[in-house]
Structures are given as structure tokens and as C-alpha cells.
Write a protein that holds these residues in place. Structure first.
Motif, PDB file in Angstrom:
ATOM      1  N   GLU A   6     -14.887  -9.637  -5.071  1.00  0.00           N
ATOM      2  CA  GLU A   6     -15.113  -8.548  -4.134  1.00  0.00           C
ATOM      3  C   GLU A   6     -16.486  -7.915  -4.376  1.00  0.00           C
ATOM      4  O   GLU A   6     -16.976  -7.896  -5.510  1.00  0.00           O
ATOM      5  CB  GLU A   6     -14.047  -7.444  -4.276  1.00  0.00           C
ATOM      6  CG  GLU A   6     -12.618  -7.886  -4.077  1.00  0.00           C
ATOM      7  CD  GLU A   6     -11.906  -8.137  -5.382  1.00  0.00           C
ATOM      8  OE1 GLU A   6     -10.667  -8.037  -5.420  1.00  0.00           O
ATOM      9  OE2 GLU A   6     -12.597  -8.440  -6.390  1.00  0.00           O
ATOM     10  N   CYS A  22     -15.096 -10.246   0.378  1.00  0.00           N
ATOM     11  CA  CYS A  22     -14.308 -11.024  -0.587  1.00  0.00           C
ATOM     12  C   CYS A  22     -14.754 -12.469  -0.426  1.00  0.00           C
ATOM     13  O   CYS A  22     -14.364 -13.137   0.531  1.00  0.00           O
ATOM     14  CB  CYS A  22     -12.820 -10.863  -0.301  1.00  0.00           C
ATOM     15  SG  CYS A  22     -11.753 -11.896  -1.331  1.00  0.00           S
ATOM     16  N   VAL A  34      -5.215 -13.748   3.686  1.00  0.00           N
ATOM     17  CA  VAL A  34      -5.992 -12.970   2.727  1.00  0.00           C
ATOM     18  C   VAL A  34      -5.739 -11.492   2.999  1.00  0.00           C
ATOM     19  O   VAL A  34      -5.888 -11.022   4.130  1.00  0.00           O
ATOM     20  CB  VAL A  34      -7.488 -13.289   2.824  1.00  0.00           C
ATOM     21  CG1 VAL A  34      -8.270 -12.461   1.802  1.00  0.00           C
ATOM     22  CG2 VAL A  34      -7.725 -14.773   2.586  1.00  0.00           C
ATOM     23  N   TRP A  36      -5.952  -7.275   1.645  1.00  0.00           N
ATOM     24  CA  TRP A  36      -6.578  -6.237   0.828  1.00  0.00           C
ATOM     25  C   TRP A  36      -5.472  -5.278   0.391  1.00  0.00           C
ATOM     26  O   TRP A  36      -4.645  -4.853   1.211  1.00  0.00           O
ATOM     27  CB  TRP A  36      -7.638  -5.487   1.617  1.00  0.00           C
ATOM     28  CG  TRP A  36      -8.860  -6.301   1.901  1.00  0.00           C
ATOM     29  CD1 TRP A  36      -9.091  -7.044   3.025  1.00  0.00           C
ATOM     30  CD2 TRP A  36     -10.021  -6.444   1.079  1.00  0.00           C
ATOM     31  NE1 TRP A  36     -10.315  -7.653   2.935  1.00  0.00           N
ATOM     32  CE2 TRP A  36     -10.906  -7.300   1.759  1.00  0.00           C
ATOM     33  CE3 TRP A  36     -10.398  -5.935  -0.166  1.00  0.00           C
ATOM     34  CZ2 TRP A  36     -12.153  -7.652   1.229  1.00  0.00           C
ATOM     35  CZ3 TRP A  36     -11.636  -6.293  -0.691  1.00  0.00           C
ATOM     36  CH2 TRP A  36     -12.489  -7.139   0.005  1.00  0.00           C
ATOM     37  N   CYS A  50      -4.219  -7.452   6.208  1.00  0.00           N
ATOM     38  CA  CYS A  50      -4.083  -8.890   6.008  1.00  0.00           C
ATOM     39  C   CYS A  50      -4.655  -9.612   7.216  1.00  0.00           C
ATOM     40  O   CYS A  50      -4.472  -9.158   8.357  1.00  0.00           O
ATOM     41  CB  CYS A  50      -2.615  -9.258   5.817  1.00  0.00           C
ATOM     42  SG  CYS A  50      -2.290 -11.027   5.688  1.00  0.00           S
ATOM     43  N   THR A  69     -10.258  -5.913   9.398  1.00  0.00           N
ATOM     44  CA  THR A  69     -10.449  -7.065   8.521  1.00  0.00           C
ATOM     45  C   THR A  69     -10.753  -8.296   9.349  1.00  0.00           C
ATOM     46  O   THR A  69     -10.293  -8.422  10.496  1.00  0.00           O
ATOM     47  CB  THR A  69      -9.225  -7.290   7.622  1.00  0.00           C
ATOM     48  OG1 THR A  69      -9.542  -8.258   6.619  1.00  0.00           O
ATOM     49  CG2 THR A  69      -8.017  -7.765   8.416  1.00  0.00           C
ATOM     50  N   LYS A  71     -12.118 -12.724   8.962  1.00  0.00           N
ATOM     51  CA  LYS A  71     -12.347 -13.888   8.093  1.00  0.00           C
ATOM     52  C   LYS A  71     -13.447 -14.732   8.694  1.00  0.00           C
ATOM     53  O   LYS A  71     -13.412 -15.047   9.888  1.00  0.00           O
ATOM     54  CB  LYS A  71     -11.063 -14.703   7.973  1.00  0.00           C
ATOM     55  CG  LYS A  71     -11.130 -15.835   6.957  1.00  0.00           C
ATOM     56  CD  LYS A  71      -9.958 -16.801   7.128  1.00  0.00           C
ATOM     57  CE  LYS A  71      -8.642 -16.247   6.710  1.00  0.00           C
ATOM     58  NZ  LYS A  71      -7.579 -17.302   6.765  1.00  0.00           N
ATOM     59  N   LEU A  80     -13.645  -6.370   4.954  1.00  0.00           N
ATOM     60  CA  LEU A  80     -12.869  -5.192   5.317  1.00  0.00           C
ATOM     61  C   LEU A  80     -13.858  -4.087   5.667  1.00  0.00           C
ATOM     62  O   LEU A  80     -14.546  -3.564   4.787  1.00  0.00           O
ATOM     63  CB  LEU A  80     -11.964  -4.751   4.173  1.00  0.00           C
ATOM     64  CG  LEU A  80     -11.088  -3.531   4.476  1.00  0.00           C
ATOM     65  CD1 LEU A  80     -10.077  -3.859   5.576  1.00  0.00           C
ATOM     66  CD2 LEU A  80     -10.365  -3.039   3.221  1.00  0.00           C
ATOM     67  N   TYR A  93     -10.032  -1.394  -4.866  1.00  0.00           N
ATOM     68  CA  TYR A  93      -9.623  -2.265  -3.766  1.00  0.00           C
ATOM     69  C   TYR A  93      -9.697  -3.716  -4.220  1.00  0.00           C
ATOM     70  O   TYR A  93     -10.702  -4.155  -4.800  1.00  0.00           O
ATOM     71  CB  TYR A  93     -10.515  -2.044  -2.549  1.00  0.00           C
ATOM     72  CG  TYR A  93     -10.186  -0.776  -1.808  1.00  0.00           C
ATOM     73  CD1 TYR A  93     -10.457   0.473  -2.363  1.00  0.00           C
ATOM     74  CD2 TYR A  93      -9.586  -0.809  -0.553  1.00  0.00           C
ATOM     75  CE1 TYR A  93     -10.126   1.639  -1.697  1.00  0.00           C
ATOM     76  CE2 TYR A  93      -9.262   0.358   0.121  1.00  0.00           C
ATOM     77  CZ  TYR A  93      -9.536   1.575  -0.460  1.00  0.00           C
ATOM     78  OH  TYR A  93      -9.211   2.738   0.201  1.00  0.00           O
ATOM     79  N   CYS A  95      -8.937  -7.880  -3.173  1.00  0.00           N
ATOM     80  CA  CYS A  95      -8.556  -8.898  -2.203  1.00  0.00           C
ATOM     81  C   CYS A  95      -7.677  -9.932  -2.901  1.00  0.00           C
ATOM     82  O   CYS A  95      -7.749 -10.121  -4.118  1.00  0.00           O
ATOM     83  CB  CYS A  95      -9.755  -9.549  -1.526  1.00  0.00           C
ATOM     84  SG  CYS A  95     -10.720 -10.645  -2.549  1.00  0.00           S
ATOM     85  N   SER A  97      -5.185 -13.750  -2.033  1.00  0.00           N
ATOM     86  CA  SER A  97      -4.910 -14.833  -1.091  1.00  0.00           C
ATOM     87  C   SER A  97      -3.569 -15.490  -1.407  1.00  0.00           C
ATOM     88  O   SER A  97      -3.106 -15.478  -2.552  1.00  0.00           O
ATOM     89  CB  SER A  97      -6.025 -15.883  -1.137  1.00  0.00           C
ATOM     90  OG  SER A  97      -6.012 -16.571  -2.364  1.00  0.00           O
ATOM     91  N   TRP A 113      -6.094 -13.291  -7.068  1.00  0.00           N
ATOM     92  CA  TRP A 113      -6.598 -11.926  -6.951  1.00  0.00           C
ATOM     93  C   TRP A 113      -8.033 -11.846  -7.439  1.00  0.00           C
ATOM     94  O   TRP A 113      -8.417 -12.528  -8.400  1.00  0.00           O
ATOM     95  CB  TRP A 113      -5.749 -10.977  -7.796  1.00  0.00           C
ATOM     96  CG  TRP A 113      -4.378 -10.789  -7.258  1.00  0.00           C
ATOM     97  CD1 TRP A 113      -3.295 -11.624  -7.438  1.00  0.00           C
ATOM     98  CD2 TRP A 113      -3.924  -9.729  -6.415  1.00  0.00           C
ATOM     99  NE1 TRP A 113      -2.205 -11.137  -6.764  1.00  0.00           N
ATOM    100  CE2 TRP A 113      -2.558  -9.965  -6.127  1.00  0.00           C
ATOM    101  CE3 TRP A 113      -4.530  -8.598  -5.874  1.00  0.00           C
ATOM    102  CZ2 TRP A 113      -1.802  -9.114  -5.326  1.00  0.00           C
ATOM    103  CZ3 TRP A 113      -3.773  -7.750  -5.095  1.00  0.00           C
ATOM    104  CH2 TRP A 113      -2.430  -8.011  -4.820  1.00  0.00           C
TER     105      TRP A 113
END
Length: 123
Positions: A6, A22, A34, A36, A50, A69, A71, A80, A93, A95, A97, A113
Motif C-alpha cells: 500500500e 495497492c 481486492v 480495503w 471491495c 475503489t 482496479k 481507493l 488502512y 488492502c 486479496s 494482506w
């Protein structure tokens, strides 16, 4: 195993904005969900958002309309965007998966993580 890193945290005034990134390495995130999460001192880890394998997005009620958020599969990165931040959102915070790819708000369902990034919102 995917490595998540992150970035983008820091100090911001109430009402301000930050964008977290992330970045993943080791394998692609394109098929993953993914999420947060955030965790304040003395509190449980809390779901924030998510993005699933199909780029559908999900948010905690407390952040709907303020956080976004997304991707970027080409960059293997999830973002984010946080607007109108509040002092009580001061947290670390994270992230995370999950390779199943579908949405979950339960941190136990995420395998990987990041190390977390601190966000402090001053009043």
C-alpha cells in the motif's frame, strides 16, 4: 502468493482527500477480489470497500458516496479514492486479496494482506 504494497497514506485535514494505491506483485490480481479494511487502535478490523474479479464494487455504508475503489489490471494495482475524510476515519488502512474473486466483507476470507498505511485525519 501475491505481495501487496500500500501507498498514499498520510496526514490530511477533515474534509480532505487522499488516494491509496495497492500494488501487487507475484501474480495477477485480475481474477481476485481486492478489499480495503481499516483498523483503529483498540478496535476490530473494519471493512471499507471491495472490487471483485469483474470490477463490481461494494462499500461499507459509512463510506458510500465518499470513497471509490477501482482496479487497474494493466498495472496490477487497486486504488481507493477517499473524499470528505473525517477524523474518526483515522486508522491503518490495509488492502487484501482473495483468489476466489467474489465479494466478501469478512477479513477471514482474504488470504493476502499488505503491511498497511497510516491515515490520520485532523479536525
Amino acid at each position: 502468493q501475491v505481495l501487496l504494497v500500500e501507498s498514499g497514506g498520510g496526514l490530511v485535514q477533515a474534509g480532505g482527500s487522499l488516494r491509496l494505491s495497492c500494488a501487487a506483485s507475484g501474480r495477477t490480481l485480475s481474477g481476485d477480489a481486492v478489499a480495503w479494511f481499516r483498523q483503529a487502535p483498540g478496535k476490530e478490523r473494519e471493512f471499507v470497500s471491495c472490487v471483485d474479479w469483474n470490477s463490481r464494487t461494494y462499500y461499507a455504508d459509512s463510506v458510500k458516496g465518499r470513497f471509490t475503489t477501482s482496479k487497474d489490471n494493466a498495472k496490477n494495482t487497486v486504488y481507493l479514492q477517499m473524499n470528505s475524510l473525517k477524523p474518526n476515519e483515522t486508522s491503518v488502512y490495509y488492502c487484501s486479496s482473495r483468489d476466489r474473486g467474489n465479494y466478501s466483507s469478512d477479513p477471514k476470507n482474504y488470504e493476502c494482506w499488505g503491511q498497511g498505511t497510516q491515515i490520520t485525519v485532523s479536525s
